[in-house]
Scaffold this motif. Structure first.
Motif, short mmCIF file in Angstrom:
data_model
loop_
_atom_site.label_atom_id
_atom_site.label_comp_id
_atom_site.label_asym_id
_atom_site.label_seq_id
_atom_site.Cartn_x
_atom_site.Cartn_y
_atom_site.Cartn_z
N GLU A 1 4.47 8.15 -1.48
CA GLU A 1 5.75 7.50 -1.18
C GLU A 1 6.77 7.66 -2.32
OE1 GLU A 1 6.33 6.54 1.70
OE2 GLU A 1 4.65 5.52 2.64
N PRO B 1 0.85 -1.19 0.00
CA PRO B 1 0.00 0.00 0.00
C PRO B 1 0.89 1.25 0.00
CG PRO B 1 0.12 -0.91 2.21
CD PRO B 1 0.92 -1.82 1.33
N PHE C 1 1.01 5.67 -0.02
CA PHE C 1 0.36 6.98 0.04
C PHE C 1 1.48 8.04 0.07
CE2 PHE C 1 -1.74 10.26 2.90
CZ PHE C 1 -2.47 10.83 1.87
N LYS D 1 -5.04 9.81 12.47
CA LYS D 1 -5.25 8.49 11.88
C LYS D 1 -4.95 7.39 12.88
CE LYS D 1 -4.64 9.20 6.92
NZ LYS D 1 -3.73 9.09 5.78
N ARG E 1 12.46 -3.79 13.40
CA ARG E 1 11.86 -2.81 12.48
C ARG E 1 12.85 -1.68 12.23
NH1 ARG E 1 6.68 -1.76 10.46
NH2 ARG E 1 5.99 0.38 10.56
N ASN F 1 -7.89 8.90 -1.35
CA ASN F 1 -7.31 8.22 -0.20
C ASN F 1 -8.41 7.50 0.61
OD1 ASN F 1 -6.48 8.82 3.02
ND2 ASN F 1 -4.91 7.89 1.77
N ARG G 1 12.26 4.42 8.85
CA ARG G 1 11.67 4.74 7.55
C ARG G 1 12.79 5.16 6.61
NH1 ARG G 1 7.72 7.04 4.41
NH2 ARG G 1 5.78 6.27 5.27
N ASP H 1 -2.99 4.58 -2.76
CA ASP H 1 -4.10 5.04 -1.94
C ASP H 1 -4.27 6.56 -2.07
OD1 ASP H 1 -6.06 5.21 -0.06
OD2 ASP H 1 -4.76 4.86 1.67
N ALA I 1 5.40 0.28 2.35
CA ALA I 1 6.20 0.79 1.23
C ALA I 1 7.50 1.45 1.71
CB ALA I 1 5.38 1.81 0.45
N ASP I 2 7.61 1.75 2.99
CA ASP I 2 8.70 2.63 3.43
C ASP I 2 9.95 1.88 3.88
OD1 ASP I 2 7.71 1.52 5.69
OD2 ASP I 2 7.31 3.39 6.74
N THR J 1 6.15 9.91 8.20
CA THR J 1 5.09 8.94 8.47
C THR J 1 3.78 9.41 7.84
OG1 THR J 1 3.79 7.83 10.15
CG2 THR J 1 4.64 9.98 10.73
N LYS J 2 3.01 8.47 7.34
CA LYS J 2 1.71 8.81 6.77
C LYS J 2 0.59 8.52 7.78
CE LYS J 2 3.88 9.97 3.06
NZ LYS J 2 5.19 9.54 3.43
N LYS K 1 5.34 7.39 19.93
CA LYS K 1 4.73 6.33 19.14
C LYS K 1 4.97 4.96 19.78
CE LYS K 1 3.56 4.91 14.61
NZ LYS K 1 3.05 5.53 13.40
N GLN L 1 10.39 -0.06 6.27
CA GLN L 1 10.53 -0.31 7.71
C GLN L 1 10.48 -1.81 7.98
OE1 GLN L 1 7.61 2.59 9.58
NE2 GLN L 1 9.38 2.78 10.90
N1 UDP Z 1 -0.51 4.28 3.89
C1 UDP Z 1 -1.59 4.21 3.00
N2 UDP Z 1 -2.65 5.05 3.21
C2 UDP Z 1 -2.69 5.95 4.24
C3 UDP Z 1 -1.59 5.99 5.14
C4 UDP Z 1 -0.52 5.13 4.94
O1 UDP Z 1 -1.61 3.40 2.08
O2 UDP Z 1 -3.67 6.68 4.35
C5 UDP Z 1 0.64 3.35 3.67
C6 UDP Z 1 2.00 4.01 3.62
O3 UDP Z 1 2.32 4.47 2.33
C7 UDP Z 1 2.91 2.89 4.07
C8 UDP Z 1 2.03 2.13 5.08
O4 UDP Z 1 0.70 2.50 4.78
O5 UDP Z 1 3.25 2.02 3.02
C9 UDP Z 1 2.38 2.45 6.51
O6 UDP Z 1 2.37 3.85 6.71
P1 UDP Z 1 3.54 4.59 7.50
O7 UDP Z 1 4.85 3.93 7.23
O8 UDP Z 1 3.46 6.06 7.19
O9 UDP Z 1 3.10 4.36 9.01
P2 UDP Z 1 4.07 4.15 10.27
O10 UDP Z 1 5.09 3.12 9.88
O11 UDP Z 1 4.68 5.48 10.52
O12 UDP Z 1 3.14 3.69 11.35
#
Ligand code: UDP
Ligand code: MG
Length: 326
Positions: free
Chosen positions: A14, A10, A12, A211, A197, A71, A200, A43, A95-96, A205-206, A132, A98
């Motif tokens: 990126e 997924p 968003f 959210k 983990r 989205n 990033r 997304d 996607a990031d 972060t998304k 977090k 992590q």
């Molecule tokens: N993502 C998405 N839609 C959203 C928010 C996040 O598809 O509305 C995707 C984002 O691109 C990533 C994954 O969900 O691939 C996890 O998001 P992120 O790494 O930002 O979250 P974190 O690791 O900070 O919790």
């Protein structure tokens, strides 16, 4: 006969990471010796993410793109990936970077041993804020204390699921989805691999706080009725204490006639406190009612504006002929 895997990514906004993610995923998946597809779900990104995948897909036919009309959220993007995935085993990865793609090979090993769900447990989380980490720790423990479904702590959506689990999940049409909970709920033979983990790779972060809160509430309301029961317990407790207090007041009034009514401060204070509690409990009920409303509207979970890489209809249908090759 070779096995076939689907890797769902997924994304968003990126654009800063997506081509590196593609390279790393490709390298890892080439190592496993079986066939695979990389399903990128866009997304509603407002940057070049989708365009970049489109270009990659022209060169590499393993790469597919599901492009949303806007989205719809991370969990919904994963759901769409599962709907389109053709593989006998489906891997979900952020996607990031992590979640290190190399862990997928360990997951595949476990799948070949006969497990249907292989989830990845985070031993460490690098490069994330203290806030977090702490809130995540508290949340996972709170959730597990509230529900009878055994949802493993400190795991994300990074996991491998077998085709049959994927098909069962696709049949669960609930709107406010908490996928890691649903995967536990469906059962089957589950196991885990452990990993650390990473930070990033690039970008922000998304998952802003808003959210995250929504996601946490989805997790709790999907798997527990306990918050609703709080109203009952609090109600009982308050009625009982008021009753005792009333006795005390009457007792004083009868035996100590000189006793006078104290000032207004205590009355106002108690009033505010109790109104606050009542409103809070109404809010809890509202959370559940809102979700019932979402279900009853029965809108589709997502809207796809375009799919790329599905070159012919047969390809999509081919999974029907798969045999278990493990
Ligand atoms: N993502 C998405 N839609 C959203 C928010 C996040 O598809 O509305 C995707 C984002 O691109 C990533 C994954 O969900 O691939 C996890 O998001 P992120 O790494 O930002 O979250 P974190 O690791 O900070 O919790
Ligand atoms: Mg991330």
């Amino acid at each position: 006969m070779k096995a076939r895997y689907s890797v769902i990514v997924p994304m968003f906004n990126e654009e800063q990471v997506i081509s590196v993610t593609y390279e790393r995923l490709k390298k890892v998946m080439d190592e496993c010796g079986d066939t695979y597809e990389l399903v990128f779900v866009n997304d509603g990104s407002r940057d070049r993410s989708a365009q970049m995948i489109r270009e990659i897909s022209d060169q590499d036919e393993c790469v597919k793109l599901i492009d949303f009309s806007r989205n719809f959220g991370h969990q919904v993007a994963i759901t769409a990936g599962m709907d389109y995935a053709e593989g006998q085993a489906v891997v979900v990865i952020d996607a990031d970077l992590q979640d290190p793609p190399e862990v997928i090979l360990q997951m595949i090993e476990k799948w070949k041993e006969g497990y249907d769900v292989v989830y990845a447990k985070r031993l460490k989380r690098r490069g994330e804020t203290m806030f977090k980490k702490v809130t995540a720790k508290i949340f996972y423990r709170l959730l597990s204390s509230m529900t009878s479904v055994d949802i493993p702590t400190d795991t994300g959506d990074f996991r491998l699921i077998d085709r049959k689990v994927c098909d069962v999940l696709r049949g669960l049409k609930e709107k406010n989805r908490y996928i890691r909970g649903l995967v536990s709920w469906v059962g089957f033979k589950q196991t885990m691999v452990e990993y650390e983990r990473e930070e990033r790779f690039a970008g922000e972060t998304k998952y802003p706080l808003k959210k995250m809160i929504r996601f946490a509430l989805d997790g709790i309301t999907s798997f527990s009725h306990k918050p609703l029961k709080i109203a009952t317990y609090v109600g009982f407790f308050l009625s009982f204490s008021s009753f005792l207090y009333l006795f005390f007041v009457l007792f004083q009034r009868i035996f100590f006639t000189s006793w006078t009514v104290p000032g207004w401060a205590s009355i106002v204070g108690v009033n505010l406190l109790f109104n606050g509690i009542v409103l809070m409990l109404l809010g809890v009920i509202g959370e559940y009612i809102g979700r019932i409303y979402d279900e009853s509207k029965d809108r589709p979970l997502y809207i796809v504006s375009e799919t790329i890489g599905y070159r012919n209809e047969e390809e999509v249908d081919r999974r029907k002929d798969y045999k278990d090759v493990r």
